[in-house]
Design a protein around this motif. Structure first.
Motif, PDB file in Angstrom:
ATOM      1  N   GLU A   1       0.815  -1.273  -0.070  1.00  0.00           N
ATOM      2  CA  GLU A   1      -0.219   0.035   0.056  1.00  0.00           C
ATOM      3  C   GLU A   1       0.826   1.317  -0.051  1.00  0.00           C
ATOM      4  O   GLU A   1       0.484   2.057  -0.741  1.00  0.00           O
ATOM      5  N   ILE A   2       2.072   1.282   0.703  1.00  0.00           N
ATOM      6  CA  ILE A   2       2.764   2.466   0.733  1.00  0.00           C
ATOM      7  C   ILE A   2       3.560   2.637  -0.620  1.00  0.00           C
ATOM      8  O   ILE A   2       3.528   3.866  -0.996  1.00  0.00           O
ATOM      9  N   SER A   3       3.791   1.529  -1.160  1.00  0.00           N
ATOM     10  CA  SER A   3       4.547   1.591  -2.590  1.00  0.00           C
ATOM     11  C   SER A   3       3.457   2.093  -3.440  1.00  0.00           C
ATOM     12  O   SER A   3       3.861   2.911  -4.415  1.00  0.00           O
ATOM     13  N   GLY A   4       2.028   1.866  -3.417  1.00  0.00           N
ATOM     14  CA  GLY A   4       1.226   2.407  -4.342  1.00  0.00           C
ATOM     15  C   GLY A   4       1.284   3.803  -4.010  1.00  0.00           C
ATOM     16  O   GLY A   4       0.715   4.527  -5.133  1.00  0.00           O
ATOM     17  N   LEU A   5       1.178   4.323  -2.764  1.00  0.00           N
ATOM     18  CA  LEU A   5       0.904   5.548  -2.482  1.00  0.00           C
ATOM     19  C   LEU A   5       2.280   6.402  -3.038  1.00  0.00           C
ATOM     20  O   LEU A   5       1.960   7.756  -3.518  1.00  0.00           O
TER      21      LEU A   5
ATOM     22  N   LYS B   1       4.465   9.992  -7.228  1.00  0.00           N
ATOM     23  CA  LYS B   1       5.380  10.291  -8.254  1.00  0.00           C
ATOM     24  C   LYS B   1       4.629  10.753  -9.628  1.00  0.00           C
ATOM     25  O   LYS B   1       5.301  11.435 -10.303  1.00  0.00           O
ATOM     26  N   THR B   2       3.778  10.101  -9.928  1.00  0.00           N
ATOM     27  CA  THR B   2       2.943  10.126 -10.808  1.00  0.00           C
ATOM     28  C   THR B   2       2.299  11.672 -10.806  1.00  0.00           C
ATOM     29  O   THR B   2       2.247  12.571 -12.050  1.00  0.00           O
ATOM     30  N   LEU B   3       1.899  11.926  -9.774  1.00  0.00           N
ATOM     31  CA  LEU B   3       0.976  13.143  -9.488  1.00  0.00           C
ATOM     32  C   LEU B   3       1.877  14.384  -9.697  1.00  0.00           C
ATOM     33  O   LEU B   3       1.537  15.442 -10.385  1.00  0.00           O
ATOM     34  N   PHE B   4       3.356  14.316  -9.190  1.00  0.00           N
ATOM     35  CA  PHE B   4       4.110  15.397  -9.220  1.00  0.00           C
ATOM     36  C   PHE B   4       4.962  15.313 -10.638  1.00  0.00           C
ATOM     37  O   PHE B   4       5.955  16.197 -10.708  1.00  0.00           O
ATOM     38  N   ASP B   5       4.871  14.215 -11.424  1.00  0.00           N
ATOM     39  CA  ASP B   5       5.478  13.965 -12.656  1.00  0.00           C
ATOM     40  C   ASP B   5       7.180  14.006 -12.292  1.00  0.00           C
ATOM     41  O   ASP B   5       7.998  14.485 -12.785  1.00  0.00           O
ATOM     42  N   LEU B   6       7.467  13.191 -11.304  1.00  0.00           N
ATOM     43  CA  LEU B   6       8.850  13.201 -10.993  1.00  0.00           C
ATOM     44  C   LEU B   6       9.448  11.762 -11.984  1.00  0.00           C
ATOM     45  O   LEU B   6       8.974  10.845 -12.059  1.00  0.00           O
TER      46      LEU B   6
END
Length: 64
Positions: A50-54, A59-64
């Motif tokens: 679950e933490i990995s999914g978070l 990462k996807t949200l901030f486009d890192l």
């Protein structure tokens, strides 16, 4: 946070508690301890996933 995650962890906890009590009352303390440790490992693996999914979401949200 999904309610399903809480139910999974609670189910593992209840199952481990019942198995632990059965094994302790039958005189198998070592197996009871191993069952408790196995339950802890299972819950930790669920939490790590679950933490990995978070982290992937962040990462996807901030486009890192």
């Amino acid at each position: 946070m999904d309610v399903d995650l809480i139910f999974k962890i609670a189910a593992v906890g209840i199952l481990v508690a019942v198995l632990n009590q059965l094994l302790v009352r039958s005189g198998r303390e070592e197996q009871a301890m191993m069952t408790t440790l196995a339950g802890l490992v299972v819950v930790m693996m669920i939490l790590v996933q679950e933490i990995s999914g978070l982290f992937q979401l962040i990462k996807t949200l901030f486009d890192l």
